[in-house]
Design a protein around this motif. Structure first.
Motif, short mmCIF file in Angstrom:
data_model
loop_
_atom_site.label_atom_id
_atom_site.label_comp_id
_atom_site.label_asym_id
_atom_site.label_seq_id
_atom_site.Cartn_x
_atom_site.Cartn_y
_atom_site.Cartn_z
N LEU A 68 0.74 10.53 -5.43
CA LEU A 68 1.35 9.63 -4.46
C LEU A 68 0.34 9.28 -3.36
O LEU A 68 0.21 8.11 -2.97
CB LEU A 68 2.60 10.27 -3.85
CG LEU A 68 3.40 9.42 -2.88
CD1 LEU A 68 3.98 8.21 -3.61
CD2 LEU A 68 4.52 10.24 -2.28
N GLY A 69 -0.39 10.27 -2.88
CA GLY A 69 -1.42 10.03 -1.87
C GLY A 69 -2.52 9.11 -2.40
O GLY A 69 -2.98 8.21 -1.69
N ILE A 70 -2.90 9.31 -3.65
CA ILE A 70 -3.92 8.46 -4.27
C ILE A 70 -3.43 7.02 -4.36
O ILE A 70 -4.15 6.08 -4.02
CB ILE A 70 -4.31 9.00 -5.66
CG1 ILE A 70 -5.10 10.30 -5.51
CG2 ILE A 70 -5.14 7.97 -6.43
CD1 ILE A 70 -5.33 11.03 -6.81
N MET A 71 -2.19 6.85 -4.78
CA MET A 71 -1.62 5.51 -4.93
C MET A 71 -1.60 4.78 -3.58
O MET A 71 -2.00 3.62 -3.48
CB MET A 71 -0.21 5.60 -5.50
CG MET A 71 0.44 4.25 -5.74
SD MET A 71 2.11 4.41 -6.36
CE MET A 71 2.96 4.94 -4.88
N ILE A 72 -1.16 5.47 -2.53
CA ILE A 72 -1.09 4.86 -1.20
C ILE A 72 -2.50 4.53 -0.70
O ILE A 72 -2.74 3.44 -0.17
CB ILE A 72 -0.35 5.78 -0.21
CG1 ILE A 72 1.13 5.89 -0.62
CG2 ILE A 72 -0.48 5.27 1.21
CD1 ILE A 72 1.89 6.98 0.12
N ALA A 73 -3.43 5.45 -0.88
CA ALA A 73 -4.81 5.23 -0.42
C ALA A 73 -5.45 4.04 -1.14
O ALA A 73 -6.14 3.24 -0.51
CB ALA A 73 -5.63 6.49 -0.62
N LEU A 74 -5.22 3.92 -2.44
CA LEU A 74 -5.80 2.80 -3.19
C LEU A 74 -5.27 1.47 -2.70
O LEU A 74 -5.98 0.46 -2.72
CB LEU A 74 -5.52 2.97 -4.69
CG LEU A 74 -6.31 4.05 -5.40
CD1 LEU A 74 -5.82 4.24 -6.82
CD2 LEU A 74 -7.80 3.74 -5.40
N LYS A 75 -4.03 1.44 -2.24
CA LYS A 75 -3.45 0.19 -1.73
C LYS A 75 -4.01 -0.18 -0.35
O LYS A 75 -4.00 -1.34 0.03
CB LYS A 75 -1.93 0.30 -1.66
CG LYS A 75 -1.29 0.32 -3.03
CD LYS A 75 0.21 0.32 -2.91
CE LYS A 75 0.85 0.46 -4.26
NZ LYS A 75 0.99 -0.76 -4.99
N MET A 76 -4.52 0.80 0.38
CA MET A 76 -5.06 0.56 1.72
C MET A 76 -6.49 0.03 1.71
O MET A 76 -6.95 -0.52 2.70
CB MET A 76 -5.02 1.86 2.54
CG MET A 76 -3.65 2.41 2.79
SD MET A 76 -3.74 4.04 3.53
CE MET A 76 -3.48 3.63 5.23
N ILE A 77 -7.18 0.20 0.60
CA ILE A 77 -8.61 -0.13 0.51
C ILE A 77 -8.78 -1.52 -0.11
O ILE A 77 -8.13 -1.84 -1.11
CB ILE A 77 -9.34 0.93 -0.33
CG1 ILE A 77 -9.21 2.29 0.36
CG2 ILE A 77 -10.80 0.56 -0.52
CD1 ILE A 77 -9.68 3.44 -0.48
N PRO A 78 -9.65 -2.36 0.49
CA PRO A 78 -9.89 -3.70 -0.07
C PRO A 78 -10.38 -3.64 -1.52
O PRO A 78 -11.12 -2.73 -1.91
CB PRO A 78 -10.97 -4.28 0.85
CG PRO A 78 -10.89 -3.48 2.10
CD PRO A 78 -10.40 -2.12 1.71
N LYS A 79 -9.95 -4.61 -2.31
CA LYS A 79 -10.29 -4.66 -3.75
C LYS A 79 -11.80 -4.72 -3.99
O LYS A 79 -12.30 -4.10 -4.93
CB LYS A 79 -9.61 -5.85 -4.43
CG LYS A 79 -8.12 -5.85 -4.33
CD LYS A 79 -7.52 -4.76 -5.18
CE LYS A 79 -6.00 -4.84 -5.07
NZ LYS A 79 -5.35 -3.59 -5.27
N SER A 80 -12.52 -5.44 -3.14
CA SER A 80 -13.98 -5.54 -3.33
C SER A 80 -14.64 -4.17 -3.18
O SER A 80 -15.59 -3.85 -3.89
CB SER A 80 -14.57 -6.54 -2.36
OG SER A 80 -14.32 -6.14 -1.02
N VAL A 81 -14.14 -3.39 -2.25
CA VAL A 81 -14.69 -2.04 -2.04
C VAL A 81 -14.37 -1.17 -3.25
O VAL A 81 -15.24 -0.42 -3.73
CB VAL A 81 -14.13 -1.41 -0.75
CG1 VAL A 81 -14.58 0.03 -0.61
CG2 VAL A 81 -14.52 -2.22 0.47
#
Length: 127
Positions: A68-81
């Motif tokens: 769940l933490g991974i999923m939330i963190a991935l959504k917070m980071i820009p796609k290019s990064v």
């Protein structure tokens, strides 16, 4: 079924390495870095916040909280990064995971304080 679980675990490990690389990228907002660093540190930590020997709850963090933490963190980071970090993560996975002694020590300290506090409360209760 066992192969599906292994594939899921490999993907989870890969995502953790991607997040680890993203923590170090300047293009990631500070709040995303902070949250991502906590998720990565907890995932890499040899010590769980909820020990595995506690029935059901011990594995709950590994099966629910970390993904769940991974999923939330991935959504917070820009796609290019994320796309740049995927390449770096593949390199890192070949070399092994980084060690985070500071966070591991912090978790040991927290558990130690909880144990000491519990002992003092129990002693006072029976005194």
């Amino acid at each position: 079924m066992f192969e599906k679980i292994k594939a899921w675990a490999r993907n989870l490990k890969r995502q953790i390495f991607i997040l680890y690389c993203a923590c170090k990228d300047e293009r990631v907002p500070w709040y995303a870095k902070l949250f991502t660093a906590c998720v990565v540190a907890y995932a890499f930590s040899p010590i769980d916040l909820i020990p595995d020997f506690i029935p059901i709850l011990g594995y709950l963090d590994d099966v629910i909280l970390v993904p769940l933490g991974i999923m939330i963190a991935l959504k917070m980071i820009p796609k290019s990064v994320l796309s740049d970090c995927e390449i770096k993560a593949e390199e890192m996975m070949k070399n092994g995971k980084p060690k985070n002694w500071i966070v591991g020590s912090l978790i040991v300290l927290i558990w130690g304080l909880i144990i000491i506090w519990s002992i003092i409360k129990i002693y006072r209760f029976f005194s």
